[in-house]
Design a protein around this motif. Structure first.
Motif, PDB file in Angstrom:
ATOM      1  N   GLU A   1       2.426   2.783   3.597  1.00 49.57           N
ATOM      2  CA  GLU A   1       2.161   3.700   4.711  1.00 49.57           C
ATOM      3  C   GLU A   1       2.012   5.159   4.281  1.00 49.57           C
ATOM      4  N   ASP A   2       1.306   5.364   3.150  1.00 43.70           N
ATOM      5  CA  ASP A   2       1.074   6.740   2.687  1.00 43.70           C
ATOM      6  C   ASP A   2      -0.316   7.254   3.067  1.00 43.70           C
ATOM      7  N   LYS A   3      -1.023   6.499   3.902  1.00 42.45           N
ATOM      8  CA  LYS A   3      -2.358   6.871   4.390  1.00 42.45           C
ATOM      9  C   LYS A   3      -3.410   6.866   3.277  1.00 42.45           C
ATOM     10  N   GLN A   4      -3.123   6.163   2.187  1.00 41.14           N
ATOM     11  CA  GLN A   4      -4.052   6.007   1.077  1.00 41.14           C
ATOM     12  C   GLN A   4      -3.945   4.565   0.588  1.00 41.14           C
ATOM     13  N   LEU A   5      -5.005   4.089  -0.066  1.00 41.10           N
ATOM     14  CA  LEU A   5      -4.959   2.749  -0.646  1.00 41.10           C
ATOM     15  C   LEU A   5      -4.965   2.851  -2.165  1.00 41.10           C
ATOM     16  N   SER A   6      -3.920   2.314  -2.775  1.00 42.17           N
ATOM     17  CA  SER A   6      -3.912   2.173  -4.226  1.00 42.17           C
ATOM     18  C   SER A   6      -4.848   1.023  -4.578  1.00 42.17           C
ATOM     19  N   PHE A   7      -5.148   0.880  -5.850  1.00 38.78           N
ATOM     20  CA  PHE A   7      -5.990  -0.256  -6.247  1.00 38.78           C
ATOM     21  C   PHE A   7      -5.293  -1.564  -5.900  1.00 38.78           C
ATOM     22  N   GLU A   8      -3.993  -1.621  -6.078  1.00 36.66           N
ATOM     23  CA  GLU A   8      -3.248  -2.841  -5.758  1.00 36.66           C
ATOM     24  C   GLU A   8      -3.396  -3.187  -4.278  1.00 36.66           C
ATOM     25  N   GLU A   9      -3.280  -2.198  -3.403  1.00 36.30           N
ATOM     26  CA  GLU A   9      -3.441  -2.449  -1.964  1.00 36.30           C
ATOM     27  C   GLU A   9      -4.886  -2.862  -1.653  1.00 36.30           C
ATOM     28  N   PHE A  10      -5.856  -2.193  -2.264  1.00 34.26           N
ATOM     29  CA  PHE A  10      -7.263  -2.517  -2.058  1.00 34.26           C
ATOM     30  C   PHE A  10      -7.583  -3.931  -2.537  1.00 34.26           C
TER      31      PHE A  10
END
Length: 138
Positions: free
Chosen positions: A74-83
């Motif tokens: 929930e940091d308002k960004q997507l890491s590569f892992e989340e993507f």
């Protein structure tokens, strides 16, 4: 700098490298270079996933919802892992769609996946075979 792997990369290895490279083409545009913010994610979806996410690409709220679902910290960004979760989900959905019109059995053929038009009926859900066999039965 890392050196490229020695020898010729396989098709799957090239595909994985392409996913990483496309992620970074968008992640380096604004903000932190290793994450996608909302604007970068929207651009990536609209340009790189336009056929797989046909309905969502024109719907800002749907794109925002997808990003919120993927953004586990929930940091308002997507890491590569989340993507990469989205990549996995789309890969699985496309694989399932390829098998929708083909009964289980010894002949293993695929219909169109996500984003592919069928040879018949201009994308009306009818199937055709890619004519490839990848050595397993479903």
């Amino acid at each position: 700098m890392c050196e490229k792997m020695a020898g010729k990369m396989s098709q799957m290895e090239r595909s994985i490298e392409t996913i990483i490279n496309v992620f970074h083409q968008y992640s380096t545009r604004l903000g932190h270079p290793d994450t996608l913010n909302q604007k970068e994610f929207k651009q990536l979806v609209q340009k790189e996933l336009a056929n797989f996410l046909k309905n969502e690409k024109k719907n800002d709220a749907a794109i925002k919802d997808i990003m919120e679902d993927l953004d586990t910290n929930e940091d308002k960004q997507l890491s590569f892992e989340e993507f990469s979760v989205l990549v996995g989900q789309l890969t699985e959905a496309s694989h399932e769609k390829m098998h929708m019109c083909h009964p289980k059995g010894t002949d293993h053929s695929h219909g169109p996946g996500l984003g592919e038009e069928s040879d018949l009926g201009q994308g009306q859900g009818q199937c055709h075979s890619h004519g490839h066999d990848h050595g397993h039965k479903h």
